[in-house]
Design a protein around this motif. Structure first.
Motif, PDB file in Angstrom:
ATOM      1  N   UNK A 187      46.927  53.911  25.506  1.00 17.36           N
ATOM      2  CA  UNK A 187      46.185  54.080  26.759  1.00 17.36           C
ATOM      3  C   UNK A 187      44.838  54.798  26.603  1.00 17.36           C
ATOM      4  N   UNK A 188      44.835  55.982  26.057  1.00 18.68           N
ATOM      5  CA  UNK A 188      43.597  56.753  26.002  1.00 18.68           C
ATOM      6  C   UNK A 188      42.679  56.253  24.887  1.00 18.68           C
TER       7      UNK A 188
ATOM      8  N   UNK B 106      39.754  60.520  22.117  1.00 19.94           N
ATOM      9  CA  UNK B 106      40.496  61.474  22.954  1.00 19.94           C
ATOM     10  C   UNK B 106      41.825  61.832  22.292  1.00 19.94           C
ATOM     11  N   UNK B 107      42.512  60.822  21.743  1.00 18.57           N
ATOM     12  CA  UNK B 107      43.766  61.098  21.041  1.00 18.57           C
ATOM     13  C   UNK B 107      43.524  62.025  19.855  1.00 18.57           C
ATOM     14  N   UNK B 108      42.466  61.755  19.115  1.00 16.92           N
ATOM     15  CA  UNK B 108      42.159  62.594  17.955  1.00 16.92           C
ATOM     16  C   UNK B 108      41.922  64.043  18.378  1.00 16.92           C
TER      17      UNK B 108
END
Length: 318
Positions: free
Chosen positions: A259-260, A264-266
């Motif tokens: 999703x993101x 952003x996940x990192x």
């Protein structure tokens, strides 16, 4: 074309430096707030709303603080050492991708190049302690050197096992190899060894012996003041960001997630690891120095060597 490419690289480098130095400043606020919450006290809360302008106050104080140097110190090395420590810390992040294609440099031997660069950081600490002509600073720098040798062997073997399984030393390939299963699940021993070694590499509690105030006043930076003292602290916190980023890339799937956006996940994974670094500081006491060396040579090194042999055999048989 060459001039445009160089200008683009210079612009990306400038943005990276500003982001890392800004990140360092607010990681310190985050750490002080978090430690205050964990220890039932207030963190910074006087400068700006919720204490968010505290880094500016600290920077102004350091900038105008008197820059002292011991009478017998080597002036050239004394002034150069903190610059080396900070430059190496910033240079290391130029190789770390925060999303596909989001890196200043992407050499084929990315992981090996990064390990080579990060191993140079100890020179700033060692030279700073030696140039000060102070027994406390010298002992702190010697501790840091011995600590780096002890834990970098185990850390390198843990990272090598990841590279063996991925079949590549490029960060993008290592992240792609975790598409189905993160390495923290596939290789828990390598993750644990690498994670512990990173605390020693960054001189964080419980492995902050080069800065042990109980024995060494302040360790390798005892004789430093003003902005040169601040440079050592900047390098330490930037190295902590680098360590969290490396753990994310090697064991937590890098920028992968649903999703993101990838970046952003990192960043979420890196912030969580920084929280763990601070949590450990608030929880564990400092180890005795002989216990630290015993743990590095007699526990982590055999465990990482056995882990590497096991995964190398598994890859060969597969």
């Amino acid at each position: 074309m060459m001039a445009a490419a160089l200008a683009w690289i210079a612009l990306k480098s400038l943005i990276l430096i500003l982001v890392l130095l800004g990140g360092f400043a607010y990681i310190m606020v985050f750490e002080r707030k978090l430690l205050g919450w964990m220890q039932y006290r207030l963190g910074p809360n006087r400068v700006g709303p919720w204490g968010l302008l505290q880094p500016i106050a600290d920077g102004v104080k350091m900038f105008f603080k008197e820059d002292l140097m011991p009478r017998d110190a080597d002036p050239i090395v004394f002034h150069t050492a903190p610059m080396i420590a900070l430059a190496v810390a910033l240079l290391a992040y130029a190789l770390i991708p925060v999303a596909p294609g989001w890196a200043i440099a992407s050499p084929d031997a990315g992981m090996l190049t990064l390990l080579a660069i990060t191993s140079l950081g100890v020179y700033g600490i060692a030279l700073g302690g030696w140039a000060s002509q102070s027994k406390y600073a010298l002992l702190g720098s010697l501790r840091s050197t011995a600590q780096m040798v002890s834990y970098e062997l185990a850390m390198g073997m843990a990272a090598l096992s990841v590279m063996v399984v991925a079949g590549s030393v490029r960060f993008a390939d290592i992240v792609d190899a975790q598409a189905g299963l993160w390495n923290i699940v596939r290789m828990p021993v390598a993750f644990l060894v690498f994670f512990i070694a990173m605390f020693a590499e960054t001189n964080r509690t419980p492995f902050d012996l080069p800065e042990a105030e109980a024995e060494l006043v302040s360790g390798y930076n005892t004789e430093y003041s003003g902005m040169r003292f601040a440079m050592f602290y900047m390098a330490e916190y930037v190295n902590m960001i680098t360590a969290a980023s490396l753990i994310t890339l090697l064991f937590l799937g890098g920028w992968r997630g649903p999703w993101l956006p990838p970046v952003v996940w990192f960043l979420l994974k890196v912030v969580f690891l920084l929280f763990v670094f601070i949590w450990v500081r608030a929880t564990l006491p400092r180890l005795r120095y002989d216990r630290l060396m015993h743990f590095g040579w007699k526990v982590l090194l055999p465990a990482s060597a056995a882990n590497l042999v096991a995964y190398a055999a598994w890859v060969a048989l597969r």
